[in-house]
Design a protein around this motif. Structure first.
Motif, mmCIF file in Angstrom:
data_model
loop_
_atom_site.group_PDB
_atom_site.id
_atom_site.type_symbol
_atom_site.label_atom_id
_atom_site.label_comp_id
_atom_site.label_asym_id
_atom_site.label_seq_id
_atom_site.Cartn_x
_atom_site.Cartn_y
_atom_site.Cartn_z
ATOM 1 N N GLN A 1 0.853 -1.216 0.000
ATOM 2 C CA GLN A 1 0.000 0.000 0.000
ATOM 3 C C GLN A 1 0.875 1.247 0.000
ATOM 4 O O GLN A 1 0.604 2.203 -0.726
ATOM 5 C CB GLN A 1 -0.907 0.019 1.233
ATOM 6 N N LYS A 2 1.908 1.245 0.813
ATOM 7 C CA LYS A 2 2.793 2.415 0.882
ATOM 8 C C LYS A 2 3.526 2.611 -0.458
ATOM 9 O O LYS A 2 3.685 3.742 -0.929
ATOM 10 C CB LYS A 2 3.796 2.275 2.029
ATOM 11 N N ALA A 3 3.923 1.500 -1.060
ATOM 12 C CA ALA A 3 4.608 1.595 -2.363
ATOM 13 C C ALA A 3 3.699 2.296 -3.374
ATOM 14 O O ALA A 3 4.144 3.182 -4.120
ATOM 15 C CB ALA A 3 4.990 0.197 -2.845
ATOM 16 N N HIS A 4 2.422 1.931 -3.394
ATOM 17 C CA HIS A 4 1.495 2.572 -4.345
ATOM 18 C C HIS A 4 1.264 4.042 -3.993
ATOM 19 O O HIS A 4 1.193 4.890 -4.880
ATOM 20 C CB HIS A 4 0.167 1.817 -4.382
ATOM 21 N N ARG A 5 1.130 4.327 -2.679
ATOM 22 C CA ARG A 5 0.921 5.739 -2.279
ATOM 23 C C ARG A 5 2.100 6.586 -2.716
ATOM 24 O O ARG A 5 1.928 7.691 -3.235
ATOM 25 C CB ARG A 5 0.744 5.849 -0.762
ATOM 26 N N ASP A 6 3.295 6.079 -2.517
ATOM 27 C CA ASP A 6 4.491 6.847 -2.872
ATOM 28 C C ASP A 6 4.596 7.025 -4.391
ATOM 29 O O ASP A 6 4.923 8.107 -4.877
ATOM 30 C CB ASP A 6 5.749 6.161 -2.318
ATOM 31 N N LEU A 7 4.296 5.966 -5.139
ATOM 32 C CA LEU A 7 4.385 6.055 -6.607
ATOM 33 C C LEU A 7 3.378 7.074 -7.143
ATOM 34 O O LEU A 7 3.724 7.949 -7.935
ATOM 35 C CB LEU A 7 4.136 4.669 -7.222
ATOM 36 N N GLU A 8 2.137 6.969 -6.688
ATOM 37 C CA GLU A 8 1.104 7.892 -7.185
ATOM 38 C C GLU A 8 1.282 9.305 -6.626
ATOM 39 O O GLU A 8 0.815 10.278 -7.222
ATOM 40 C CB GLU A 8 -0.290 7.361 -6.827
ATOM 41 N N GLY A 9 1.967 9.400 -5.479
ATOM 42 C CA GLY A 9 2.212 10.713 -4.864
ATOM 43 C C GLY A 9 3.453 11.399 -5.409
ATOM 44 O O GLY A 9 3.898 12.403 -4.846
ATOM 45 N N ARG A 10 4.050 10.860 -6.462
ATOM 46 C CA ARG A 10 5.243 11.407 -7.130
ATOM 47 C C ARG A 10 6.440 11.466 -6.192
ATOM 48 O O ARG A 10 7.320 12.305 -6.349
ATOM 49 C CB ARG A 10 4.951 12.797 -7.714
ATOM 50 N N LYS A 11 6.454 10.549 -5.194
ATOM 51 C CA LYS A 11 7.556 10.570 -4.216
ATOM 52 C C LYS A 11 8.702 9.656 -4.622
ATOM 53 O O LYS A 11 9.743 9.670 -3.977
ATOM 54 C CB LYS A 11 7.028 10.123 -2.850
ATOM 55 N N THR A 12 8.503 8.822 -5.633
ATOM 56 C CA THR A 12 9.540 7.852 -5.993
ATOM 57 C C THR A 12 10.386 8.370 -7.153
ATOM 58 O O THR A 12 9.963 9.240 -7.913
ATOM 59 C CB THR A 12 8.909 6.514 -6.418
ATOM 60 N N THR A 13 11.575 7.781 -7.277
ATOM 61 C CA THR A 13 12.404 7.997 -8.471
ATOM 62 C C THR A 13 12.902 6.621 -8.900
ATOM 63 O O THR A 13 12.991 5.701 -8.073
ATOM 64 C CB THR A 13 13.623 8.893 -8.169
ATOM 65 N N GLY A 14 13.231 6.465 -10.162
ATOM 66 C CA GLY A 14 13.738 5.185 -10.640
ATOM 67 C C GLY A 14 12.767 4.049 -10.344
ATOM 68 O O GLY A 14 11.557 4.246 -10.316
ATOM 69 N N SER A 15 13.336 2.868 -10.087
ATOM 70 C CA SER A 15 12.505 1.672 -9.950
ATOM 71 C C SER A 15 12.127 1.390 -8.496
ATOM 72 O O SER A 15 12.859 1.732 -7.572
ATOM 73 C CB SER A 15 13.250 0.461 -10.510
ATOM 74 N N THR A 16 10.979 0.722 -8.342
ATOM 75 C CA THR A 16 10.451 0.340 -7.029
ATOM 76 C C THR A 16 10.231 -1.169 -7.028
ATOM 77 O O THR A 16 9.668 -1.707 -7.991
ATOM 78 C CB THR A 16 9.098 1.050 -6.785
ATOM 79 N N ILE A 17 10.676 -1.823 -5.960
ATOM 80 C CA ILE A 17 10.459 -3.280 -5.872
ATOM 81 C C ILE A 17 9.861 -3.659 -4.513
ATOM 82 O O ILE A 17 9.950 -2.895 -3.545
ATOM 83 C CB ILE A 17 11.760 -4.083 -6.107
ATOM 84 N N LEU A 18 9.266 -4.857 -4.491
ATOM 85 C CA LEU A 18 8.765 -5.458 -3.250
ATOM 86 C C LEU A 18 9.558 -6.741 -3.010
ATOM 87 O O LEU A 18 9.819 -7.487 -3.965
ATOM 88 C CB LEU A 18 7.280 -5.831 -3.388
ATOM 89 N N VAL A 19 9.922 -6.972 -1.760
ATOM 90 C CA VAL A 19 10.626 -8.224 -1.463
ATOM 91 C C VAL A 19 9.803 -9.031 -0.445
ATOM 92 O O VAL A 19 9.193 -8.452 0.448
ATOM 93 C CB VAL A 19 12.059 -7.966 -0.919
ATOM 94 N N PRO A 20 9.774 -10.363 -0.604
ATOM 95 C CA PRO A 20 8.935 -11.178 0.283
ATOM 96 C C PRO A 20 9.416 -11.101 1.734
ATOM 97 O O PRO A 20 10.593 -10.889 1.983
ATOM 98 C CB PRO A 20 9.106 -12.592 -0.253
#
Ligand SMILES: NC(=O)c1ccc[n+]([C@@H]2O[C@H](COP(=O)([O-])OP(=O)(O)OC[C@H]3O[C@@H](n4cnc5c(N)ncnc54)[C@H](OP(=O)(O)O)[C@@H]3O)[C@@H](O)[C@H]2O)c1
Length: 324
Positions: free
Chosen positions: A305-324
């Protein structure tokens, strides 16, 4: 049972539900993998919100990942248990383990980690087809790329620079502009403050661009068309700010006999041969060091959920990943 992130009804990031799911044995033509990492892409937000209809409900988010083959189904000859693989495949990516069609996977070179692969397969093969097939960028071309510091943007900029293009980008902040400049861009325009059309005219001394790569959509349309040379190409490949609602084809005439395309990776890499070549070209530029994959955000699977909030909130740069 394995950990996964499912969507039971479409909506905001809160609909991403971390839970345990059963993973079936691989069927005919399928492989099962234990994932080292899963990629997060803007398209994941389109399926989650319902902008793109998911084929079934509930569904596990995510189209990209990398990991180790743990079982192979009947008829699979290209892979065996223990192989390191990476993929862009149908939904099911945000999961510790998954089953996928073997013909969507490729073997991963030993020099590329699972985390790097999860950050680059979808975005990097998109850069490959956009620069080599939607339009063949050549040395000396003026190229405009919106959202230069984003996941696709940082890869596109480095690759276009490697080809020898004059690479112009747009970015939402000074920090993002600095990052883009460190990743292949010769010029970066702060499009939330500056008139990007005027700046492109200025940078290119009135010549404009052979091609504009636009993954922003609504907010940069139709201004992007004013950055293109006569008979140049508008490659509209995404909608981070919302989809372009109306497209009057006569605009292409008045803006200088332009071409326009709305390409997708799925079409370009639909055939196995195309996918294998696309991945090989990507591995080549990454292995040589010409293109680096900045995995700038890494979250645990339970924090999708946080990953999506950050991506849509223009807070990320480059690539984003999830790890188990
Ligand atoms: N067609 C294909 O084959 C294909 C494949 C992969 C990706 N895509 C598209 O490529 C684009 C980039 O994907 P990505 O995963 O790499 O995402 P991303 O670029 O890392 O993130 C989106 C970026 O878009 C910019 N943006 C501009 N207006 C925005 C708004 N109103 N809301 C949110 N962001 C906004 C932001 O950068 P700034 O703050 O710098 O403006 C943001 O960081 C997306 O549109 C995606 O759908 C298409």
């Amino acid at each position: 049972m394995v950990a996964a992130v499912r969507v039971h009804k479409t909506g905001g990031p809160e609909v991403l539900t971390y839970e345990e799911v059963e993973v079936a044995a691989p069927g005919q033509g399928q492989i099962r993998i234990r994932q080292g990492a899963s990629g997060v892409n803007y398209i994941d937000t389109y399926f989650r919100s319902g902008l793109y209809p998911a084929p079934s409900m509930p569904f596990i988010s995510g189209n990209e990942g990398a990991g180790e083959v743990t079982a192979v189904g009947q008829g699979v000859t290209d892979f065996k248990v223990g192989d390191r693989v990476a993929y862009v495949a149908p939904l099911g990516g945000y999961s510790a383990e998954r089953v996928l069609p073997a013909d969507r996977a490729v073997k991963l070179p030993a020099s590329i980690s699972y985390e790097q692969a999860a950050g680059m397969m979808l975005k990097g093969m998109t850069a490959e087809y956009l620069l080599q097939r939607t339009f063949k960028v050549e040395k000396g071309h003026n190229v405009l790329i919106h959202a230069a510091a984003g996941g696709v943007g940082l890869i596109l900029g480095q690759w276009a620079n490697h080809i020898g293009a004059n690479v112009i980008g747009t970015a939402g902040s000074k920090e993002k502009a600095d990052l883009a400049k460190a990743n292949g861009y010769h010029h970066v325009i702060l499009y939330r403050e500056e008139d990007f059309v005027a700046r492109v005219k200025d940078i290119t001394k009135g010549a404009l661009c052979e091609v504009v790569y636009d993954g922003v959509g609504a907010d940069t349309f139709p201004a992007s068309l004013d950055c293109i040379k006569p008979m140049g190409l508008f490659a509209s490949f995404g909608s981070a700010s919302g989809p372009i609602k109306q497209f009057d084809i006569n605009l292409l005439q008045t803006k200088g006999s332009l071409f326009a395309s709305r390409p997708t990776l799925n079409t370009y890499n639909a055939k196995r041969d195309a996918l294998v070549k696309s991945a090989a070209d990507l591995f080549k530029v990454v292995s040589s060091g010409a293109v680096k994959i900045p995995v700038n955000q890494k979250y645990s699977l339970k924090d999708a959920q946080k990953a999506h909030r950050d991506l849509e909130g223009r807070k990320t740069t480059g690539s984003t990943i999830l790890v188990p």
